[in-house]
Enzyme design. Sequence first.
Site, PDB file in Angstrom:
ATOM      1  N   THR A  14     -39.387  26.661 -10.146  1.00 49.72           N
ATOM      2  CA  THR A  14     -39.679  25.337  -9.628  1.00 49.72           C
ATOM      3  C   THR A  14     -39.935  24.462 -10.840  1.00 49.72           C
ATOM      4  OG1 THR A  14     -42.066  25.701  -9.432  1.00 49.72           O
ATOM      5  CG2 THR A  14     -40.718  26.240  -7.508  1.00 49.72           C
ATOM      6  N   HIS A  15     -39.500  23.221 -10.775  1.00 54.47           N
ATOM      7  CA  HIS A  15     -39.599  22.309 -11.924  1.00 54.47           C
ATOM      8  C   HIS A  15     -38.903  22.879 -13.164  1.00 54.47           C
ATOM      9  CE1 HIS A  15     -42.651  20.059  -9.633  1.00 54.47           C
ATOM     10  NE2 HIS A  15     -43.147  21.262  -9.327  1.00 54.47           N
ATOM     11  N   TYR A  53      -9.791  -6.081  13.181  1.00 53.33           N
ATOM     12  CA  TYR A  53      -9.118  -5.602  11.980  1.00 53.33           C
ATOM     13  C   TYR A  53      -9.089  -6.702  10.936  1.00 53.33           C
ATOM     14  CZ  TYR A  53      -5.739  -3.627   8.750  1.00 53.33           C
ATOM     15  OH  TYR A  53      -5.135  -3.141   7.614  1.00 53.33           O
ATOM     16  N   SER A  80     -14.068  24.771 -28.532  1.00 49.92           N
ATOM     17  CA  SER A  80     -14.363  23.526 -29.249  1.00 49.92           C
ATOM     18  C   SER A  80     -13.278  23.267 -30.280  1.00 49.92           C
ATOM     19  CB  SER A  80     -15.726  23.632 -29.941  1.00 49.92           C
ATOM     20  OG  SER A  80     -15.882  22.614 -30.909  1.00 49.92           O
ATOM     21  N   ASN A 124     -17.452  27.084 -23.719  1.00 55.59           N
ATOM     22  CA  ASN A 124     -18.068  26.078 -22.863  1.00 55.59           C
ATOM     23  C   ASN A 124     -17.701  26.284 -21.396  1.00 55.59           C
ATOM     24  OD1 ASN A 124     -19.048  24.772 -25.195  1.00 55.59           O
ATOM     25  ND2 ASN A 124     -17.110  23.691 -25.424  1.00 55.59           N
ATOM     26  N   SER A 157       0.819  -1.218   0.000  1.00 52.42           N
ATOM     27  CA  SER A 157       0.000   0.000   0.000  1.00 52.42           C
ATOM     28  C   SER A 157       0.853   1.269   0.000  1.00 52.42           C
ATOM     29  CB  SER A 157      -0.921   0.011   1.219  1.00 52.42           C
ATOM     30  OG  SER A 157      -0.168  -0.031   2.423  1.00 52.42           O
ATOM     31  N   GLU A 164     -18.958  21.950 -15.672  1.00 50.41           N
ATOM     32  CA  GLU A 164     -19.338  20.587 -16.040  1.00 50.41           C
ATOM     33  C   GLU A 164     -18.477  19.560 -15.311  1.00 50.41           C
ATOM     34  OE1 GLU A 164     -19.310  20.286 -20.295  1.00 50.41           O
ATOM     35  OE2 GLU A 164     -20.732  21.944 -20.537  1.00 50.41           O
ATOM     36  N   ASN A 207      -1.998  -1.838  13.859  1.00 49.75           N
ATOM     37  CA  ASN A 207      -3.437  -1.561  13.877  1.00 49.75           C
ATOM     38  C   ASN A 207      -3.751  -0.220  14.529  1.00 49.75           C
ATOM     39  OD1 ASN A 207      -3.593  -4.063  12.736  1.00 49.75           O
ATOM     40  ND2 ASN A 207      -4.666  -5.053  14.439  1.00 49.75           N
ATOM     41  N   LYS A 260      -8.207   3.748   2.434  1.00 51.15           N
ATOM     42  CA  LYS A 260      -7.390   4.935   2.189  1.00 51.15           C
ATOM     43  C   LYS A 260      -7.597   5.542   0.812  1.00 51.15           C
ATOM     44  CE  LYS A 260      -4.154   3.064   5.443  1.00 51.15           C
ATOM     45  NZ  LYS A 260      -5.092   1.919   5.617  1.00 51.15           N
ATOM     46  N   GLN A 318      -7.461  -1.972   4.491  1.00 53.86           N
ATOM     47  CA  GLN A 318      -6.471  -1.237   3.714  1.00 53.86           C
ATOM     48  C   GLN A 318      -7.145  -0.461   2.590  1.00 53.86           C
ATOM     49  OE1 GLN A 318      -2.473  -2.947   3.005  1.00 53.86           O
ATOM     50  NE2 GLN A 318      -3.031  -2.921   0.836  1.00 53.86           N
TER      51      GLN A 318
END
Length: 483
Positions: free
Chosen positions: A179-180, A341, A301, A309, A47, A314, A134, A349, A346
């Site tokens: 709304t909507h 444990y 683009s 853009n 790791s 995004e 541990n 992380k 592991q």
Amino acid sequence: MSPRTGTSIDNPLRRLIGMSATNNPNPVRGGRFREEPSAIMERINASVDFDRQLAPYDIAGSRAHASMLAATGILSVADNDAIQEGLDRIAREIEEGTMTWDPALEDVHMNIEARLAELIGEPARRLHTARSRNDQVATDLRLWLRDHLDHLDDALTRLQESLIVQAERHAASVMPGMTHLQPAQPVTFGHHMLAYVEMFGRDRGRLKDCRRRMNESPLGAAALAGTSFPVDREATAASLGFDRPAANSMDAVSDRDFCLEFLAAGAIIGVHLSRLAEELVLWTSPTFGFVRLPDSLTTGSSIMPQKRNADAAELVRGKAGRLTGALVSLLTVLKGLPMTYGKDMQEDKEPLFDAAATLMLVIPATAAMIGGMTVDTQAMRARTDDGFVTATDLADWLVREKGLAFREAHHTTGRLVALAEEKGCDLASLPLDAMRRVDDRLDASVRQVLTIDASVASRASPGGTAPQRVAEAAEEARRRYLA
């Protein structure tokens, strides 16, 4: 060759683990195994490629542990001095980028311990007294996350500040509230910005709750049962800035609630950022044209030269999926683990590290977009002409001035909207005689509530969109969140 080259082991490391030259070089396998780990076992078990970012926290934990061992007489003062000097040098090597990490030693903890043996020899063997990997890794992870929670709180504060500045600037700038995704009622842009200030304020609260609950020290829990050595857990907890030692040794090493809580808070932050990013994408499109982002935060683009853009927005929107995935990943890892444990842990992380890094990218990116955007107040106001956004004001007027029940007023207003739609005009432009044919209780005074400015100004209830209320709310938000 040195173990730092990853090829073989030298005498200091053999001395660290108490082996002869013919023994297995892996300090964790020790004298129990007669065969070397296979190549695939080394690969799946290692790791250090990702957990080495815990190195400063591992060194801090080792410093505290060694000092406590010396203070309680478990370790000699001379050994502690040697350990502290060796750890100082390793910290410098890590900071300077000269530390070499060996995957054969599995993780950051054994790499540091092996390097310490190279530097100081015999005292390095004594550092692990009354400690297990541990409780060591559980301590390191809490220290790491605590720092990152503080950095994230700072980043969210800066984002709130950018939103509050826009709210102050546009406390009276009218826009259609939706709304909507349909025009609903007129609001101010400042009011809209302050909604996100509150969202991110709750996010900061969740991070602070996480920090408070996780700030207990696992150090001294050892593998799972505690230790027979007379350790002073209060001393190590205090020296590392924890509020207290963890109460139960089994829970101390098996608990990853703090990781889950952070990832859950991170996923919610991602959702909030994604909602704001989606609005920026909509608002910057020519269809809306409400805001313009700086050139430095937009892209073009490869084929269409006219394009501009909102790719930063995004990407912020897209990374919400990554943050949600990190939470689901760790929930799935932990859901069936017995106490205490398991090596499965592991896997805590990488999602944790990735989520923190992602948040530290998307939060400042969003703050930059909000701080750098230009708001087109005329375009926003023009769009309030769409969708009969003062219809609720008309219904409220019928209740307030003519005594109608709200449901009756709602029905009457709906008929007036249909009439205006048929005539191709807004409510304020309907001829009074046409309005009276729908309900003869209507009179000329109704026009006072049908303008956009009158509608916005009338929403003066606490938390409402009236410009004066927005200005007050922005001032209060500064006191609550930025002081």
